[in-house]
Scaffold this motif. Sequence first.
Motif, PDB file in Angstrom:
ATOM      1  N   THR A  53       0.931  -1.357   0.185  1.00  0.00           N
ATOM      2  CA  THR A  53      -0.042  -0.104  -0.082  1.00  0.00           C
ATOM      3  C   THR A  53       0.839   1.308  -0.141  1.00  0.00           C
ATOM      4  N   ALA A  54       2.281   0.877   0.669  1.00  0.00           N
ATOM      5  CA  ALA A  54       3.221   2.563   0.861  1.00  0.00           C
ATOM      6  C   ALA A  54       3.055   2.754  -1.213  1.00  0.00           C
ATOM      7  N   THR A  55       3.486   2.051  -2.170  1.00  0.00           N
ATOM      8  CA  THR A  55       3.183   2.560  -2.930  1.00  0.00           C
ATOM      9  C   THR A  55       1.902   2.763  -3.609  1.00  0.00           C
ATOM     10  N   GLY A  56       1.168   2.501  -3.263  1.00  0.00           N
ATOM     11  CA  GLY A  56      -0.538   3.039  -3.731  1.00  0.00           C
ATOM     12  C   GLY A  56      -0.799   2.256  -4.754  1.00  0.00           C
ATOM     13  N   ILE A  57      -0.017   1.029  -5.170  1.00  0.00           N
ATOM     14  CA  ILE A  57       0.186   0.966  -6.781  1.00  0.00           C
ATOM     15  C   ILE A  57      -1.363  -0.110  -6.367  1.00  0.00           C
ATOM     16  N   SER A  58      -1.378  -1.132  -5.095  1.00  0.00           N
ATOM     17  CA  SER A  58      -2.254  -1.851  -4.690  1.00  0.00           C
ATOM     18  C   SER A  58      -3.515  -1.558  -5.191  1.00  0.00           C
ATOM     19  N   THR A  59      -3.510  -0.224  -4.421  1.00  0.00           N
ATOM     20  CA  THR A  59      -5.335  -0.050  -4.224  1.00  0.00           C
ATOM     21  C   THR A  59      -5.788   0.370  -5.263  1.00  0.00           C
ATOM     22  N   ILE A  60      -5.270   0.668  -6.818  1.00  0.00           N
ATOM     23  CA  ILE A  60      -5.984   1.482  -7.257  1.00  0.00           C
ATOM     24  C   ILE A  60      -5.781   0.062  -8.082  1.00  0.00           C
ATOM     25  N   ALA A  61      -5.264  -0.949  -8.009  1.00  0.00           N
ATOM     26  CA  ALA A  61      -5.366  -2.239  -8.882  1.00  0.00           C
ATOM     27  C   ALA A  61      -6.819  -2.935  -8.469  1.00  0.00           C
ATOM     28  N   ASP A  62      -6.894  -3.487  -9.898  1.00  0.00           N
ATOM     29  CA  ASP A  62      -8.691  -3.718  -9.866  1.00  0.00           C
ATOM     30  C   ASP A  62      -8.345  -5.622  -9.776  1.00  0.00           C
ATOM     31  N   THR A  63      -7.274  -5.829 -10.134  1.00  0.00           N
ATOM     32  CA  THR A  63      -7.184  -7.255 -10.372  1.00  0.00           C
ATOM     33  C   THR A  63      -5.700  -7.458  -9.439  1.00  0.00           C
ATOM     34  N   TRP A  64      -5.040  -8.820  -9.061  1.00  0.00           N
ATOM     35  CA  TRP A  64      -3.869  -8.792  -8.540  1.00  0.00           C
ATOM     36  C   TRP A  64      -4.231  -9.800  -7.958  1.00  0.00           C
ATOM     37  N   ILE A  65      -2.891 -10.404  -8.832  1.00  0.00           N
ATOM     38  CA  ILE A  65      -2.489 -11.628  -8.712  1.00  0.00           C
ATOM     39  C   ILE A  65      -0.554 -12.057  -8.793  1.00  0.00           C
ATOM     40  N   HIS A  66      -0.614 -12.959  -7.456  1.00  0.00           N
ATOM     41  CA  HIS A  66       0.361 -12.963  -7.044  1.00  0.00           C
ATOM     42  C   HIS A  66       0.957 -14.139  -7.037  1.00  0.00           C
ATOM     43  N   LEU A  67       2.212 -14.597  -7.437  1.00  0.00           N
ATOM     44  CA  LEU A  67       3.075 -15.236  -7.495  1.00  0.00           C
ATOM     45  C   LEU A  67       4.327 -15.500  -6.365  1.00  0.00           C
ATOM     46  N   SER A  68       4.615 -16.516  -6.039  1.00  0.00           N
ATOM     47  CA  SER A  68       5.476 -17.143  -5.377  1.00  0.00           C
ATOM     48  C   SER A  68       6.041 -18.196  -5.487  1.00  0.00           C
ATOM     49  N   TYR A  69       7.281 -18.488  -4.486  1.00  0.00           N
ATOM     50  CA  TYR A  69       8.023 -19.706  -4.317  1.00  0.00           C
ATOM     51  C   TYR A  69       7.163 -20.593  -2.693  1.00  0.00           C
ATOM     52  N   ILE A  70       7.021 -22.052  -3.442  1.00  0.00           N
ATOM     53  CA  ILE A  70       6.587 -22.764  -2.225  1.00  0.00           C
ATOM     54  C   ILE A  70       7.960 -23.615  -2.154  1.00  0.00           C
ATOM     55  N   VAL A  71       8.733 -23.795  -1.421  1.00  0.00           N
ATOM     56  CA  VAL A  71       9.568 -24.876  -1.014  1.00  0.00           C
ATOM     57  C   VAL A  71       9.857 -26.226   0.144  1.00  0.00           C
ATOM     58  N   GLN A  72       9.629 -26.535  -0.551  1.00  0.00           N
ATOM     59  CA  GLN A  72       9.661 -28.487   0.273  1.00  0.00           C
ATOM     60  C   GLN A  72      10.148 -29.166  -0.575  1.00  0.00           C
ATOM     61  N   ASP A  73      10.475 -30.285   0.613  1.00  0.00           N
ATOM     62  CA  ASP A  73      11.006 -30.653  -0.334  1.00  0.00           C
ATOM     63  C   ASP A  73      12.481 -31.099  -0.979  1.00  0.00           C
ATOM     64  N   GLY A  74      12.847 -29.750  -0.013  1.00  0.00           N
ATOM     65  CA  GLY A  74      14.343 -30.089  -1.406  1.00  0.00           C
ATOM     66  C   GLY A  74      13.801 -28.846  -3.052  1.00  0.00           C
ATOM     67  N   GLU A  75      12.433 -28.412  -3.126  1.00  0.00           N
ATOM     68  CA  GLU A  75      12.304 -28.285  -4.318  1.00  0.00           C
ATOM     69  C   GLU A  75      11.517 -26.765  -4.197  1.00  0.00           C
ATOM     70  N   ARG A  76      11.389 -25.622  -5.286  1.00  0.00           N
ATOM     71  CA  ARG A  76      11.217 -24.730  -5.016  1.00  0.00           C
ATOM     72  C   ARG A  76      10.252 -24.246  -6.243  1.00  0.00           C
ATOM     73  N   ASN A  77       8.675 -24.269  -5.602  1.00  0.00           N
ATOM     74  CA  ASN A  77       7.990 -24.120  -6.800  1.00  0.00           C
ATOM     75  C   ASN A  77       6.869 -23.036  -7.033  1.00  0.00           C
ATOM     76  N   ARG A  78       6.748 -22.721  -7.980  1.00  0.00           N
ATOM     77  CA  ARG A  78       5.641 -21.651  -8.601  1.00  0.00           C
ATOM     78  C   ARG A  78       4.504 -21.826  -7.894  1.00  0.00           C
ATOM     79  N   ARG A  89     -11.692  -7.078  -8.787  1.00  0.00           N
ATOM     80  CA  ARG A  89     -13.157  -6.529  -8.248  1.00  0.00           C
ATOM     81  C   ARG A  89     -14.027  -6.976  -9.544  1.00  0.00           C
ATOM     82  N   GLY A  90     -14.927  -7.172  -9.124  1.00  0.00           N
ATOM     83  CA  GLY A  90     -16.215  -6.772 -10.044  1.00  0.00           C
ATOM     84  C   GLY A  90     -16.239  -8.424 -10.734  1.00  0.00           C
ATOM     85  N   THR A  91     -15.268  -8.944 -10.415  1.00  0.00           N
ATOM     86  CA  THR A  91     -15.134 -10.299 -10.564  1.00  0.00           C
ATOM     87  C   THR A  91     -14.873 -11.936  -9.401  1.00  0.00           C
TER      88      THR A  91
END
Lengths: 92, 583
Positions: B412-437, B445-447
């Motif tokens: 929110t400090a960037t102020g961008i997330s608040t004006i984003a209508d759709t926010w998709i977050h990508l992350s890594y999940i590290v588990q059992d010695g691997e990294r997956n997306r 908003r609205g969908t």
Amino acid sequence: MKTIKAVHLRLYVAGHAPNSVLAIVNAKAFCEAHYLPGYKLEIVDLMDHPLRALEDGIVVTPTLVRLMPKPSRKVIGTLTDQRQVVLALGAG
Amino acid sequence: MKSFTNPGTEKLVTGIVGFDEITGGGLPRGRTTLVIGGAGCGKTVFALQTLVHGARRKKEASIFVAFEESAGQIIANAATFGWDLPSLAKKKLFFLDAQLSPDVVKAGEFDLIGMLSVLKAKAEQLKATRIVFDGIDVLLNLLNDDVAERREVYRIRDWLVETGLTGIITQKAGGETEQRLGFLQFMVDCVVVLRHQVQDGSAFRNLRVVKYRGSAFAGDEFPITLTSDGMQLTNRGPTELTYEVSDERVSTGLPRLDHMLKGGYHRGSNVLISGAPGTAKSTLSGLFTAAACARGERILYVSFDEGAAQIVRNLRSVNIQLAPHLKSGLLKMYSTRTRGPNVEDQFFALRAQVRLHNPTCLVIDPLSALSAKLSHLASADAAQQFLDYLKSEGITVVNTSLMDGLKTDEATATGISTIADTWIHLSYIVQDGERNRALTIVKSRGTGHSNQVRELSLSDEGVSLTDVFVAQGKVLMGVARWEWEQDQLAIQKRAKTATELKKLQLKLSQAEAKARLQVVQAEMDARAAEMALLVLATGSEKDLLASDLVVLREMRHADAQLLPKKEKTNGAHRGTNGHKDTE
């Protein structure tokens, strides 16, 4: 000093504004004191000919312009400071 | 006189983007505005732009009195703005060279009476409505007398009131001059201060309205930028948000993601794809780009810190082909490098690119390259305003943002997330010695949208989204998911085999039953045949009984008894049984 250099001065004034009135008096006195008879002192009242100043590049009043002899010179103000006027226009 | 009876409610539009909004319509008409600023702040541009706007848009003629620079210099300097001053100067805009050449000698007091009478005549000739006295301090300094200075300034003020012209007086800021001319600020109706400051090595220009008689105004300091169109002021966005909204959906380029979003992104919406480095943010942007081009739409791909060729090559590795679209002209890639903290200039450059390419879709990869520098409030405003602009143009925007976690405070400090209508977050999940997306939709908003985490996998063939499995409170991805899938397969196989077995068993018993049925049938047939045989041999059953009786009667001579008849039938039955066994 047989040949008399032609002297042509033009004083731009603004009606009866105090600075202008004073400048006219000072200009006349200066000419009498420094030039031989035959000099030309033209007085242009910008209140009567406002667009004339534009052609001649006049910003403030009063302004005294020496048209002749060349090169042309410009003195602004009431011409009260005689020393400055002499420095600018020469003593004839 | 006129302006006394007409209180300063009437405004004069300056044409300076943003300034007219913060003052509720521009400068006070028929009044005087003082513009104060240091060297290079844009005082002259401010004044000149107001006149140019009047001349071009309102057909209002103006006069520009130049005390500091020559008219020629001013026209030359303004050539970068595309105002076409030379042709304006012939008709609607009169320049007065009021620059006193250095060889002018001052011999006593002077005044502006003459000049003002000249200007009055000129204004009447042109029917001028606006006038600028640019660099008044230069002239006043020449007077070199406090009383005379004051007198001349009041003379100008009275002259403006008399002529009814809207005046702009510019004056240098700072030092002794500003202090001496301080009275100017009290005299005029509106005071605008321009400021130039350097912060972290970058130059910022700011504008502040200090005073505005008879009108409300925003008194904050606003950032200004000099663009090819002139001065622009970055307002903190429109106070009223009035965008046209669309129900149309545009594909994300990934069918599975379209499905998760119940059809794709909204047209004209603002999409934020956040994630850690390497989580395939650019890949998702690339998919969106390729899909837009495939639909025949124009798209602008803005990348920071990475060249266009490199992006095209990288996306080719996951089977996203951008080169043909670049060639067809639908896609334009604009690569630039982030410079100092002053991102406003960059947003203005982007705006120019948008106007040039006229796209319906836009990718900014990554926006955080800019937002990292948004510690400055001014820059955050610029970012928001740019996105607002894109929205008002109905352009669908996909922004990527570098973000290590889902720290909302940071976002929110960037102020961008608040004006984003759709926010998709990508992350890594590290588990059992691997990294997956992993891909999640934080908001849309609205969908309607799926709340499920999906695994994003990249390969030579392209990008795909896969369900992830949750087992014992853990999200399974990568090999763990594969193992889970294998387990599932084995379980399925076992179940299948068991079913097969059951089927076979049922088939067997069915066959048995069928066989039994055949035996019974055969038995019935045999009995029927036996019966038929018996009838053939002895006549009908009735005849047989009757003949038996006859025989008995014959044997016993006369009176017949009924009992022996039964024995005879029994004997016949035994006979048939014996016949059956032999068969």
